[in-house]
Design a protein around this motif. Structure first.
Motif, short mmCIF file in Angstrom:
data_model
loop_
_atom_site.label_atom_id
_atom_site.label_comp_id
_atom_site.label_asym_id
_atom_site.label_seq_id
_atom_site.Cartn_x
_atom_site.Cartn_y
_atom_site.Cartn_z
N ALA A 104 35.32 -36.99 66.42
CA ALA A 104 35.44 -37.98 67.49
C ALA A 104 34.11 -38.34 68.11
N GLY A 105 33.12 -37.43 68.06
CA GLY A 105 31.84 -37.67 68.72
C GLY A 105 31.17 -38.97 68.34
N PRO A 106 30.90 -39.20 67.06
CA PRO A 106 30.27 -40.47 66.67
C PRO A 106 31.13 -41.68 67.02
N LEU A 107 32.45 -41.48 67.00
CA LEU A 107 33.34 -42.59 67.32
C LEU A 107 33.21 -42.98 68.79
N TYR A 108 33.07 -41.98 69.66
CA TYR A 108 32.92 -42.30 71.07
C TYR A 108 31.54 -42.84 71.39
N SER A 109 30.54 -42.43 70.63
CA SER A 109 29.23 -43.06 70.80
C SER A 109 29.31 -44.54 70.44
N ASP A 110 30.07 -44.83 69.41
CA ASP A 110 30.28 -46.23 69.02
C ASP A 110 31.04 -46.99 70.10
N VAL A 111 32.01 -46.32 70.73
CA VAL A 111 32.75 -46.94 71.83
C VAL A 111 31.79 -47.34 72.95
N ARG A 112 30.84 -46.44 73.30
CA ARG A 112 29.89 -46.74 74.36
C ARG A 112 29.01 -47.93 74.00
N GLU A 113 28.61 -48.01 72.72
CA GLU A 113 27.79 -49.15 72.30
C GLU A 113 28.60 -50.45 72.40
N LYS A 114 29.86 -50.38 71.97
CA LYS A 114 30.69 -51.59 71.96
C LYS A 114 30.98 -52.08 73.37
N VAL A 115 31.18 -51.17 74.32
CA VAL A 115 31.44 -51.62 75.69
C VAL A 115 30.18 -52.24 76.28
N GLY A 116 29.01 -51.75 75.87
CA GLY A 116 27.76 -52.38 76.31
C GLY A 116 27.62 -53.79 75.76
N ASP A 117 27.97 -53.96 74.47
CA ASP A 117 27.92 -55.29 73.86
C ASP A 117 28.87 -56.24 74.56
N LEU A 118 30.06 -55.74 74.90
CA LEU A 118 31.05 -56.57 75.57
C LEU A 118 30.56 -56.98 76.96
N ALA A 119 29.99 -56.03 77.70
CA ALA A 119 29.46 -56.35 79.03
C ALA A 119 28.33 -57.36 78.94
N SER A 120 27.49 -57.21 77.92
CA SER A 120 26.38 -58.15 77.73
C SER A 120 26.89 -59.55 77.43
N ARG A 121 27.90 -59.64 76.58
CA ARG A 121 28.49 -60.94 76.24
C ARG A 121 29.08 -61.60 77.48
N LEU A 122 29.82 -60.85 78.28
CA LEU A 122 30.42 -61.40 79.50
C LEU A 122 29.34 -61.87 80.47
N SER A 123 28.31 -61.04 80.67
CA SER A 123 27.25 -61.39 81.60
C SER A 123 26.52 -62.65 81.17
N ASN A 124 26.18 -62.73 79.88
CA ASN A 124 25.46 -63.90 79.38
C ASN A 124 26.30 -65.16 79.49
N ASN A 125 27.56 -65.06 79.14
CA ASN A 125 28.42 -66.25 79.15
C ASN A 125 28.66 -66.75 80.57
N LEU A 126 28.89 -65.83 81.51
CA LEU A 126 29.13 -66.27 82.88
C LEU A 126 27.87 -66.86 83.49
N SER A 127 26.70 -66.31 83.13
CA SER A 127 25.44 -66.87 83.64
C SER A 127 25.17 -68.25 83.03
N GLY A 128 25.60 -68.44 81.79
CA GLY A 128 25.34 -69.71 81.11
C GLY A 128 26.53 -70.63 81.05
N ILE A 129 27.43 -70.54 82.04
CA ILE A 129 28.67 -71.31 81.99
C ILE A 129 28.43 -72.82 81.97
N ALA A 130 27.37 -73.28 82.69
CA ALA A 130 27.08 -74.71 82.70
C ALA A 130 26.70 -75.20 81.31
N THR A 131 25.89 -74.42 80.60
CA THR A 131 25.49 -74.79 79.24
C THR A 131 26.70 -74.78 78.31
N ILE A 132 27.56 -73.79 78.45
CA ILE A 132 28.77 -73.71 77.62
C ILE A 132 29.63 -74.95 77.82
N LYS A 133 29.81 -75.35 79.08
CA LYS A 133 30.63 -76.52 79.37
C LYS A 133 30.00 -77.80 78.83
#
Length: 605
Positions: free
Chosen positions: A200-229
Motif C-alpha cells: 500500500a505504501g507506494p500506492l498512497y504516495s501516488d495518492v498524495r501526488e494525484k491530489v496535488g495534481d488535482l489541487a493544481s488543476r483547480l487552482s490554475n483553472n479558477l485563476s484563469g477563468i476569464a481566459t477559459i471563458k
C-alpha cells in the motif's frame, strides 16, 4: 512517485519526532493516558475469570486468599473493583482523547505555519519551478493527513502494543502452553500487516501526488477563468479536471483494494488462535490441570489479544498516509535557502537611494539566459530607464536589486553598501516595486493601498491615492476606500489596478521606486495619468523604470538599452536619437516615423 517501505515510513516517523521535539511532554502524557486506559480496558476480562473462580471455588478461591472469606464479601469486593476500573477507564479515555486531539490540532497548525513561513523565505527560483497547487496541497491536505493519524491512529498503535504485552504476560503466568498456542498467529498477523503496508505504501504516495495534481488543476483553472471563458474552453477544461479527478480516484481505488484485503485474511489467523485456546484450554480445565477461572480469563483474553490486531489494517492505512504526507511536508521544510538573510545591519540612514550595479553577471539555472558584466549607476534622485526586447535581462536586474536572486559575479550596492551586507527587511523597505503584473489581495481598496504600511491613517492613504491619480475613480465608488477589489482585483479595470499598485508603493514612501513595465498594459488616458504622477513622484527619490513605450522615459536622466543580457547603448533620449542606433530605430517605429530597416532593427532588440 516515492517508493515506500516500512524502513522509509519509520524513517519519516523519526524525522517527525525530531521536528516535534518541543511537543515531547505532550506526546509522553498522551501516550501514558493511552497505556493506562488500555490497562483498565483489559481488566474486566480478568475480573470475569476471577468471578467465575469465586463462584466455583468459593472459600478456596483466589480472592479468599486475599482476606475476603465469604463468597458474598468476595463478590462485593469485585463489584467495587469493577466500578473503580470502569471509572478509571472512562477518565483516562477522556484524557487521552483530549491530549491526542489537542496535540493533533496544535502540531498541524504549527507545522502549517512553519511550512508557510519557510516557503516565504525560499528563493524565487523555487516558486518558478513548483506548482502553487502542489504547495497548497502540501501545506493543507498533507498536514490534515498527519492530523488524522494523530487524532486516532497514534493512540491505536500504542494500545495495540500494550494489549499484546500485557495480555501476553497474563497468558504466560497462567499457562505457558496456551500462551504459545494463542501467540502463534501473531507473527503471521504482523507479517501480513507489513506485507500489505509494503504493497500500500507506494500506492498512497501516488495518492498524495494525484491530489496535488488535482489541487493544481483547480487552482490554475479558477485563476484563469476569464481566459477559459474567452476561448470557450469550458468543456475541455472540465474534461481535463475530470481526468485529474479520475486519476485521483483510481489511485485511491488501488490503495483501498490492497488495504481492504487485510482483515479477511487476518480474521482466519485470529480464528486459529482462538480455537487453540478454546479447545486445548478446555481439555486442561476438564482434567484439572487448569483452574476454571483461569480458563475463563484465557478464553476472554484471547479475543482481546488477537482481535485488536485486525485494527492494524486501519492503523497502518492511517500511518502510511500520514508518513507519505510527512515526507512531503518535511522535504519542503528542508528545501535549502540559497539567498540567505544573514545580516542584521540596516541601510545607513537617511537612505539617499544611490544604486550601483557593479559588473554583475547572472544566469538562470533552467534556461541559461541572464545578464553578463552589467555596470549601471543611478545617482540618488535620478531616473534610470531600461529598455530592450522581452527576455533581454531588464527584469533580471530588478530581481537582483531586490535580492530575489544573488549574482554569480559582481555586486549590487545602495548608497555604497553591498546589499548582501544589509538585512533583507532594510533593503526591501527602501524599495517600492510597481510591476506590470499587478497583484491585489482580496479585501478592500483601503487594505491594498495600505498593504506596505498597515498603520497608515486615512489622510495618508487618500494622499497616496491622489498622487497616483487613483482617487478620482475611488471617490465615485459607492463604498469608496472600503470597496472590495475581489480576488486578484478582478472587480477593477487594469488601469485602476495599476493606479492602486502605484498608490501602494507611494504610501510606503521608498527612497527607490522601481517601475517594471508599469504602463504597458494600460490605455492612453491611464498612461497619461500615471506619467503626471511620476513627474511628482520622481522628485527627491531614485526611479528605475523598465519600459517598452519610449514616450514614458524621454525625461529620464539616463536610458540604457539592454540587448541579450548586455548593455548595447546608453545615454539621454536626445543623445541616443543622435547616435541613430537601436533606440532611435525603435523611437521612429513607435512615433510612426519608421525608415527602411527600422522594423528589422527593432525586432532584433
Amino acid at each position: 512517485m516515492l517508493v515506500s517501505s516500512p524502513a522509509h515510513s519509520f524513517q519519516a516517523l523519526l524525522r517527525l519526532l525530531r521536528y516535534a521535539k518541543g511537543y515531547r511532554r505532550r506526546i509522553i502524557a498522551a501516550t501514558a493516558c493511552s497505556i493506562i486506559n488500555k490497562l483498565f480496558d483489559i481488566a474486566p476480562e480478568i475480573l470475569i475469570g476471577v468471578a467465575i473462580d469465586v463462584v466455583v471455588n468459593q472459600e478456596q478461591s483466589f480472592v479468599a486468599s486475599l482476606g475476603f472469606e465469604t463468597p458474598q464479601q468476595q463478590i462485593t469486593m469485585l463489584a467495587v473493583l469493577t466500578f473503580v476500573i470502569w471509572a478509571g477507564e472512562s477518565l483516562f479515555e477522556y484524557l487521552f482523547q483530549i491530549l491526542w486531539r489537542n496535540l493533533a490540532q496544535r502540531l498541524q497548525a504549527d507545522m502549517r505555519q512553519d511550512t508557510y513561513e519557510h516557503a516565504q523565505r525560499l528563493d524565487m527560483a523555487f516558486f518558478e519551478s513548483r506548482s502553487s497547487g502542489q504547495l497548497v496541497a502540501t501545506m493543507n491536505d498533507d498536514v490534515n493527513q498527519l492530523e488524522r493519524f494523530l487524532d486516532g491512529g497514534a493512540n491505536a498503535m500504542v494500545q495495540v502494543v500494550v494489549t499484546v504485552v500485557v495480555i501476553g504476560a497474563v497468558f504466560f503466568v497462567l499457562s505457558p502452553l496456551i500462551a504459545l498456542l494463542a501467540f502463534t498467529p501473531i507473527p503471521l498477523i504482523i507479517w501480513g500487516a507489513f506485507f500489505f503496508q509494503r504493497k500500500a505504501g507506494p500506492l498512497y504516495s501516488d495518492v498524495r501526488e494525484k491530489v496535488g495534481d488535482l489541487a493544481s488543476r483547480l487552482s490554475n483553472n479558477l485563476s484563469g477563468i476569464a481566459t477559459i471563458k474567452s476561448f470557450t474552453s469550458e468543456d475541455r477544461e472540465a474534461e481535463r479536471l475530470r481526468e485529474a479527478s479520475e486519476a485521483y480516484v483510481d489511485a485511491n481505488r488501488r490503495a483501498i483494494k490492497v488495504s481492504s484485503a487485510f482483515i479477511p485474511v487476518i480474521r482466519m489467523a485470529i480464528l486459529a488462535g482462538f480455537l487453540a485456546t478454546f479447545t486445548v484450554g478446555g481439555m486442561m480445565a476438564l482434567n484439572g490441570s487448569l483452574n476454571v477461572g483461569a480458563y475463563g480469563v484465557l478464553v476472554f483474553l484471547t479475543q482481546r489479544l488477537l482481535w485488536p490486531l485486525t485494527g492494524l489494517a486501519q492503523v497502518i492505512d492511517l500511518f502510511e498516509r500520514a508518513m507519505a504526507s510527512t515526507r512531503r511536508i518535511l522535504d519542503l521544510l528542508e528545501v535549502p535557502i540559497t539567498v540567505k538573510d544573514d545580516s542584521t545591519t540596516p541601510l545607513a540612514q537617511p537612505v539617499r537611494g544611490e544604486v550601483t550595479i557593479d559588473n554583475v553577471s547572472f544566469h538562470y539555472a533552467t534556461s541559461g539566459v541572464g545578464v553578463e558584466n552589467i555596470h549601471l549607476h543611478a545617482p540618488a534622485g535620478n531616473t534610470l530607464a531600461l529598455v530592450g526586447a522581452t527576455g533581454s535581462g531588464k527584469s533580471t536586474l530588478i530581481k537582483l536589486l531586490l535580492r530575489f536572486y544573488d549574482p554569480e559575479n559582481g555586486r549590487v550596492l545602495i548608497d555604497g553598501q553591498p546589499i548582501t551586507d544589509i538585512s533583507m527587511n532594510s533593503l526591501r523597505q527602501s524599495i517600492g516595486l510597481v510591476s506590470q503584473d499587478v497583484y491585489l489581495f482580496e479585501g478592500s481598496i483601503r487594505d491594498n493601498i495600505a498593504y506596505g504600511k498597515p498603520d497608515a491613517d486615512e489622510a495618508a492613504i487618500i494622499d497616496a491615492a491622489k498622487t497616483a491619480e487613483a482617487w478620482s475613480f475611488i471617490e465615485t465608488l459607492p463604498q469608496g476606500l472600503d470597496t472590495p477589489v475581489g480576488e486578484r482585483g478582478v472587480r477593477l479595470s487594469g488601469g485602476q489596478r495599476q493606479r492602486l499598485s502605484l498608490a501602494r508603493a507611494l504610501l510606503k514612501d521608498p527612497p527607490i521606486l522601481v517601475l517594471d513595465e508599469a504602463t504597458s498594459a494600460v490605455d492612453n488616458e491611464t498612461e497619461a495619468a500615471i506619467q503626471r504622477s511620476l513627474k511628482r513622484i520622481a522628485h527627491g527619490r531614485t526611479v528605475i523604470m523598465i519600459a517598452h513605450r519610449l514616450s514614458t522615459i524621454v525625461h529620464a536622466d539616463e536610458i540604457v538599452v539592454i540587448e541579450k543580457g548586455q548593455v548595447a547603448e546608453r545615454g539621454t533620449h536626445s543623445s541616443l536619437l543622435a547616435a541613430d542606433g537601436h533606440y532611435a530605430a525603435q523611437w521612429r517605429v513607435q512615433t510612426g516615423e519608421a525608415q527602411a530597416g527600422d522594423v528589422e532593427a527593432v525586432s532584433s532588440l
